[in-house]
Design a protein around this motif. Structure first.
Motif, short mmCIF file in Angstrom:
data_model
loop_
_atom_site.label_atom_id
_atom_site.label_comp_id
_atom_site.label_asym_id
_atom_site.label_seq_id
_atom_site.Cartn_x
_atom_site.Cartn_y
_atom_site.Cartn_z
N SER A 145 -23.99 27.44 -14.87
CA SER A 145 -22.92 26.88 -14.03
C SER A 145 -21.58 27.54 -14.31
N GLY A 146 -21.34 27.88 -15.55
CA GLY A 146 -20.04 28.46 -15.90
C GLY A 146 -20.00 29.97 -15.74
N LEU A 147 -18.96 30.59 -16.30
CA LEU A 147 -18.79 32.03 -16.20
C LEU A 147 -19.70 32.75 -17.20
N VAL A 148 -20.20 33.92 -16.80
CA VAL A 148 -21.04 34.73 -17.70
C VAL A 148 -20.25 35.07 -18.97
N ARG A 149 -18.99 35.36 -18.78
CA ARG A 149 -18.14 35.68 -19.93
C ARG A 149 -18.14 34.56 -20.96
N ASN A 150 -18.07 33.32 -20.48
CA ASN A 150 -18.10 32.20 -21.41
C ASN A 150 -19.47 32.04 -22.05
N TYR A 151 -20.52 32.34 -21.30
CA TYR A 151 -21.87 32.30 -21.88
C TYR A 151 -21.97 33.28 -23.05
N CYS B 290 -2.12 18.54 -4.06
CA CYS B 290 -2.36 19.90 -4.54
C CYS B 290 -3.01 19.90 -5.92
N GLY B 291 -3.66 20.99 -6.24
CA GLY B 291 -4.32 21.13 -7.54
C GLY B 291 -5.66 20.40 -7.55
N ASN B 292 -6.08 19.98 -8.75
CA ASN B 292 -7.41 19.41 -8.90
C ASN B 292 -7.61 18.08 -8.19
N VAL B 293 -6.52 17.46 -7.75
CA VAL B 293 -6.68 16.21 -7.01
C VAL B 293 -7.22 16.51 -5.60
N SER B 294 -7.02 17.73 -5.14
CA SER B 294 -7.51 18.09 -3.80
C SER B 294 -8.89 18.70 -3.88
N SER B 295 -9.22 19.34 -5.01
CA SER B 295 -10.52 19.97 -5.19
C SER B 295 -10.48 20.57 -6.59
N VAL B 296 -11.60 20.57 -7.30
CA VAL B 296 -11.58 21.09 -8.67
C VAL B 296 -11.47 22.61 -8.65
N PHE B 297 -10.38 23.14 -9.19
CA PHE B 297 -10.16 24.59 -9.21
C PHE B 297 -10.59 25.17 -10.54
N ASP B 298 -11.09 26.43 -10.51
CA ASP B 298 -11.49 27.04 -11.77
C ASP B 298 -10.35 27.85 -12.38
N LEU B 299 -9.41 28.32 -11.58
CA LEU B 299 -8.32 29.12 -12.11
C LEU B 299 -6.99 28.42 -11.92
N VAL B 300 -6.30 28.23 -13.01
CA VAL B 300 -5.01 27.55 -12.95
C VAL B 300 -4.00 28.38 -12.15
N PRO C 238 -19.15 41.24 2.66
CA PRO C 238 -20.27 41.24 1.72
C PRO C 238 -19.83 40.74 0.35
N ILE C 239 -20.73 40.04 -0.35
CA ILE C 239 -20.40 39.64 -1.72
C ILE C 239 -21.51 40.12 -2.64
N SER C 240 -21.12 40.83 -3.70
CA SER C 240 -22.14 41.33 -4.63
C SER C 240 -22.70 40.18 -5.46
N ILE C 241 -21.83 39.26 -5.87
CA ILE C 241 -22.33 38.07 -6.58
C ILE C 241 -21.36 36.93 -6.37
N CYS C 242 -21.90 35.71 -6.31
CA CYS C 242 -21.03 34.53 -6.31
C CYS C 242 -21.72 33.43 -7.08
N ARG C 243 -20.91 32.61 -7.73
CA ARG C 243 -21.45 31.50 -8.52
C ARG C 243 -20.61 30.26 -8.25
N PRO C 244 -21.24 29.08 -8.42
CA PRO C 244 -20.47 27.86 -8.19
C PRO C 244 -19.25 27.75 -9.11
N SER C 245 -19.28 28.47 -10.25
CA SER C 245 -18.15 28.36 -11.18
C SER C 245 -16.92 29.10 -10.69
N GLU C 246 -17.08 29.98 -9.70
CA GLU C 246 -15.92 30.74 -9.25
C GLU C 246 -15.71 30.58 -7.75
N MET C 247 -14.53 30.10 -7.40
CA MET C 247 -14.22 29.97 -5.98
C MET C 247 -13.97 31.34 -5.38
#
Ligand SMILES: Cc1cc2nc3c(=O)[nH]c(=O)nc-3n(C[C@H](O)[C@H](O)[C@H](O)COP(=O)(O)OP(=O)(O)OC[C@H]3O[C@@H](n4cnc5c(N)ncnc54)[C@H](O)[C@@H]3O)c2cc1C
Ligand code: SF4
Lengths: 418, 133
Positions: free
Chosen positions: A193-199, A295-305, A380-389
């Motif tokens: 679910s999270g970023l590969v970097r964090n994994y 605005c911010g996470n009250v409108s939707s959970v954002f991954d990047l501040v 086109p998108i090479s990769i997308c994950r739910p963790s990144e908008m």
């Protein structure tokens, strides 16, 4: 007697969204701006996120959460914005009347515009219904992050973490560094679910095992957690009979999602989008009530501040203006492969950004915006994950003259594992 | 005595969100990367194989402040394999408020020419305010 004051803009919540919105409002000419925060200090979730990974987009360098918050705190300190901490907003009405309480009593602020920036909170054990006993030692991951990083307290000696989102991964590393062994991170999906970097940097670096297609189906222990039952699940996330084992631990951390904190918004009768969990908003953060913004996470959970700051500044500016918003031109709808889109309403073509969260991890695919039969955006998108908008600048979309509904779709090959 | 040294390692590239699964082979003194989709990734993977480094963030005790823990970080990426030792070595450190963001708490960690810096301001304790959660 309540203290009664007048304001141009009142911002509720002093996290990165609220801080940027207040500054945006002030810079766009609002004279009296109030920023109300229930915590003892500004910064919101950033104060507990001591890891590096903030600000790459906004400031071109990798900052920690407290450093990022510090930049905004300094800006606020040298502005004429009225900052009130330890102040809880308990009521907002449709006319822009805001009721708040703090140590000096009750405040009634009558504002021309109100910006909702209350952030989000974590889902708990009750919301995912883990059966078993009810001992101490079951925490949400974000709470543990706060305990460890702000209060210097540890949750136990041996942990199991449920959920492979970024909060769970970051907390796993933090616990290992503080001498708490993390026995496993358990994920019900078959992909990260999270970023590969964090994994890599949080789990691999510390040899923490990751179990995909598994979940926690039981908790054992009377006073304290003694073990959790870990079961393999099938494709529809149902536990497979006989495929379970008990894993010893003295604490279970849940990193199973965040929910925008919209009680104040809902009490105003503002409709909530089921996908984003926040109010329907336009590209400037305007809700269905023209002088109430979000605005911010009250409108939707954002991954990047960084994105939160950029959008919120724009929202603050819009809240400072006196003219009513233009009519809604387009309504954005989630099609296949799309988990959520924000904003959901477009008034002015080509303004701001559109953020799309993929429902699942996909590679070698396409993202498409369609107005009726007509494709108005495709990439086109090479990769997308739910963790990144996925961020799409609105000016890159060929908005047609004809208004109406626009459907967003993502397709591609499913990604499994990492 | 590494005349015929050969080793292969799996490394996930994290230089971009693609997360390519690569294999790095070391033959004598050269590194060979398979599975990277771009040159930037290849460079990253070689570095990760030779000298992996991370920014380390942790907290230390702070006295007389309005909070109990001071968040700190390494000024530059620190050798990955010494991170645990580093955190253990700095955990007994104690400072006293006031502290400013960016202030060096300890310089030249492990002789690496990397400093430990405070990542937030902590003013002197305000007697009127009680911090709890
Ligand atoms: C563990 C974790 C790791 C993250 N890692 C990264 C990362 O590496 N890089 C990155 O860019 N982003 C990261 N993020 C995301 C980023 O931190 C968030 O998107 C951002 O903090 C959201 O800001 P916000 O202001 O909307 O919400 P918050 O920060 O939650 O702020 C909301 C504020 O509103 C206040 N509030 C709520 N209700 C009321 C009320 N009724 N009255 C008064 N005040 C109220 C709250 O106390 C809080 O301070 C991470 C998030 C988490 C949780
Ligand atoms: S090799 Fe290139 S494409 Fe692949 S993850 Fe690394 S930087 Fe991205």
């Amino acid at each position: 007697m309540p203290k009664k004051v007048l304001a141009d803009v009142v911002v509720i919540g002093g996290g990165p969204a609220g801080m940027a919105a207040a500054l945006g409002a002030r810079e766009s000419g609002a004279k009296i701006v109030f920023l109300l925060e229930r915590g003892d200090e500004l910064g919101g979730i950033l104060n507990q996120c001591i890891h590096a990974g903030f600000g790459v987009q906004r400031f071109g360098e990798e900052l920690t959460g407290p450093e990022y918050a510090g930049i905004y705190k300094d800006r606020l300190a040298s502005s004429s914005i009225e900052v009130m901490t330890s102040t809880l907003v308990c009521e907002v009405n449709r006319d822009g009347y805001v009721k708040a309480v703090n140590r000096s009593g009750i405040w009634e602020i009558s504002a021309r515009s109100v910006v909702m920036a209350m952030g989000c909170r974590e889902r708990t054990r009750d919301m995912i219904r883990i059966p078993g006993t009810r001992p101490s030692g079951v925490f949400t991951a974000g709470l543990v992050q706060y305990m460890v990083n702000v209060d210097g307290l540890l949750p136990g000696k041996e942990a199991v973490i449920l959920g492979s989102g970024d909060i769970g991964l970051i907390v796993a590393r933090r616990l290992e560094l503080e001498g708490v062994r993390v026995n496993a991170v358990v994920e019900i999906r078959d992909s990260l679910s999270g970023l590969v970097r964090n994994y890599v940097q949080c789990l691999l670096d510390f040899n923490i095992p990751m179990l995909f297609s598994h979940t926690v189906t039981g908790i054992r222990g009377e006073d304290r957690v003694e073990a959790v039952k870990i079961s393999k699940v099938d494709n529809s996330w149902r536990p497979i009979k006989g495929a379970s084992q008990w894993m010893e631990c003295d604490c279970l951390l849940l990193s199973v999602g965040l929910i925008p904190e919209n009680e104040l918004t809902q009490r105003l009768g503002i409709p909530i989008c089921p996908e984003s969990g926040g109010p329907y908003i336009d590209e400037k953060g305007t809700t269905e009530i023209p002088h109430i913004f979000a605005c911010g996470n009250v409108s939707s959970v954002f991954d990047l501040v960084d994105y939160v700051s950029i959008i919120s500044e724009r929202t603050g500016s819009a809240a400072a203006l006196k003219n009513p918003p233009a009519p809604v031109s387009f309504i954005l709808e989630c099609g296949g492969g799309v988990g959520l889109v924000v904003p959901q309403r477009i008034r002015e073509r080509g303004e701001g950004d559109i953020f799309v969260r993929p429902a699942t991890a996909l590679r070698d695919g396409n993202i498409r915006f369609q107005r009726g039969e007509r494709i108005i955006y495709e990439k086109p998108i090479s990769i997308c994950r739910p963790s990144e908008m996925i961020r799409i600048p609105s000016r890159g979309i060929e908005w047609p003259h004809e208004t109406g509904k626009v459907k967003i779709e993502i397709d591609g090959e499913p990604v499994q594992g990492i | 005595m590494e005349n015929q040294f050969r080793e292969s390692k799996e490394i996930i590239c994290t230089a971009c969100p693609m997360g390519c699964h690569t294999v790095v082979e070391r033959e004598n003194n050269t590194l060979l990367v398979r599975g990277a989709r771009c040159p930037r990734g290849e460079r990253y993977v070689k570095e990760e194989a030779d000298d992996p480094r991370r920014i380390v963030a942790t907290t230390i005790k702070i006295q007389n402040g309005n909070i109990r823990r001071l968040p700190v970080k390494t000024s530059r990426p620190f050798p990955r394999d010494q991170i645990r030792a580093l955190v253990q070595a700095i955990s007994p450190l104690e400072v006293s408020a006031p502290v400013k963001r960016g202030e060096i708490i300890k310089s030249n960690l492990f002789g690496e020419n990397i400093d430990l810096v405070a990542t937030r301001d902590v003013p002197l304790k305000d007697k009127k305010k009680i911090t709890h959660y």
